[in-house]
Design a protein around this motif. Structure first.
Motif, mmCIF file in Angstrom:
data_model
loop_
_atom_site.group_PDB
_atom_site.id
_atom_site.type_symbol
_atom_site.label_atom_id
_atom_site.label_comp_id
_atom_site.label_asym_id
_atom_site.label_seq_id
_atom_site.Cartn_x
_atom_site.Cartn_y
_atom_site.Cartn_z
ATOM 1 N N TRP A 181 46.205 21.216 32.031
ATOM 2 C CA TRP A 181 45.472 21.396 33.277
ATOM 3 C C TRP A 181 44.111 22.022 33.008
ATOM 4 C CZ3 TRP A 181 43.470 25.510 36.087
ATOM 5 C CH2 TRP A 181 43.127 25.231 37.401
ATOM 6 N N LEU B 265 40.403 20.402 33.551
ATOM 7 C CA LEU B 265 39.426 21.142 34.353
ATOM 8 C C LEU B 265 38.120 21.330 33.579
ATOM 9 C CD1 LEU B 265 38.782 22.718 36.950
ATOM 10 C CD2 LEU B 265 39.680 24.748 35.801
ATOM 11 N N HIS C 262 41.603 18.325 41.638
ATOM 12 C CA HIS C 262 42.320 18.778 40.454
ATOM 13 C C HIS C 262 42.945 20.147 40.680
ATOM 14 C CE1 HIS C 262 43.473 19.080 36.300
ATOM 15 N NE2 HIS C 262 42.828 20.222 36.180
ATOM 16 N N THR C 263 42.248 21.006 41.392
ATOM 17 C CA THR C 263 42.771 22.346 41.662
ATOM 18 C C THR C 263 43.964 22.297 42.613
ATOM 19 O OG1 THR C 263 40.585 23.267 41.321
ATOM 20 C CG2 THR C 263 42.150 24.643 42.472
#
Length: 109
Positions: A14, A18, A36-37
Motif C-alpha cells: 500500500w 502511494l 487509494h487512501t
C-alpha cells in the motif's frame, strides 16, 4: 505467522503504491490519492457485508498492490499510459496468481 506476513506485505505494498501515485501530476493526482487512501476501508467493509472476513480482503488487496507494482515497474501511473490494456490484462492475471499463492500460503501451511 503467515497472516502477519500477509499484513506486513499488504502495508508495504500500500505504501509503495502511494509513493508511486504521489509522482502523478495534473488533475488526476487528487482523485487517485483519495481513492487509494479510501480503498482499504472500503474493501474490508465490502468483504464483511458479503460475509467474508478481513483476512480475505487483506489477501486480495495485497495481491492487487504487488501485481500492480510488478506490472507498472513501481510507477502505477503507467497503468493508464500507453499500452494500458495490455498492462491491465497483465495486472488482472498477476493479481489472480498472487491471490491464489497467498491464499495457499495462509491456509495450507
Amino acid at each position: 505467522m503467515a497472516v502477519l506476513v500477509i499484513w506486513v506485505l499488504g502495508a508495504v505494498g500500500w505504501g509503495a503504491v502511494l509513493a508511486g501515485l504521489r509522482g502523478l501530476r495534473g488533475p488526476a493526482r487528487g482523485p487517485a490519492l483519495f481513492a487509494h487512501t479510501a480503498t482499504p476501508a472500503g474493501i474490508v467493509l465490502l468483504f464483511s457485508l458479503l460475509g467474508f472476513g478481513s483476512l480475505y480482503a487483506t489477501i486480495a488487496l495485497t495481491a492487487e498492490w504487488w501485481a500492480l507494482l510488478a506490472v507498472t515497474g513501481f510507477r502505477p501511473g503507467r497503468l493508464v499510459a500507453s499500452g494500458g490494456l495490455g498492462r491491465l490484462a497483465a495486472w488482472i492475471a498477476g493479481t489472480a496468481a498472487a491471490a491464489w499463492a497467498a491464499h495457499w500460503f495462509v491456509f495450507h501451511p
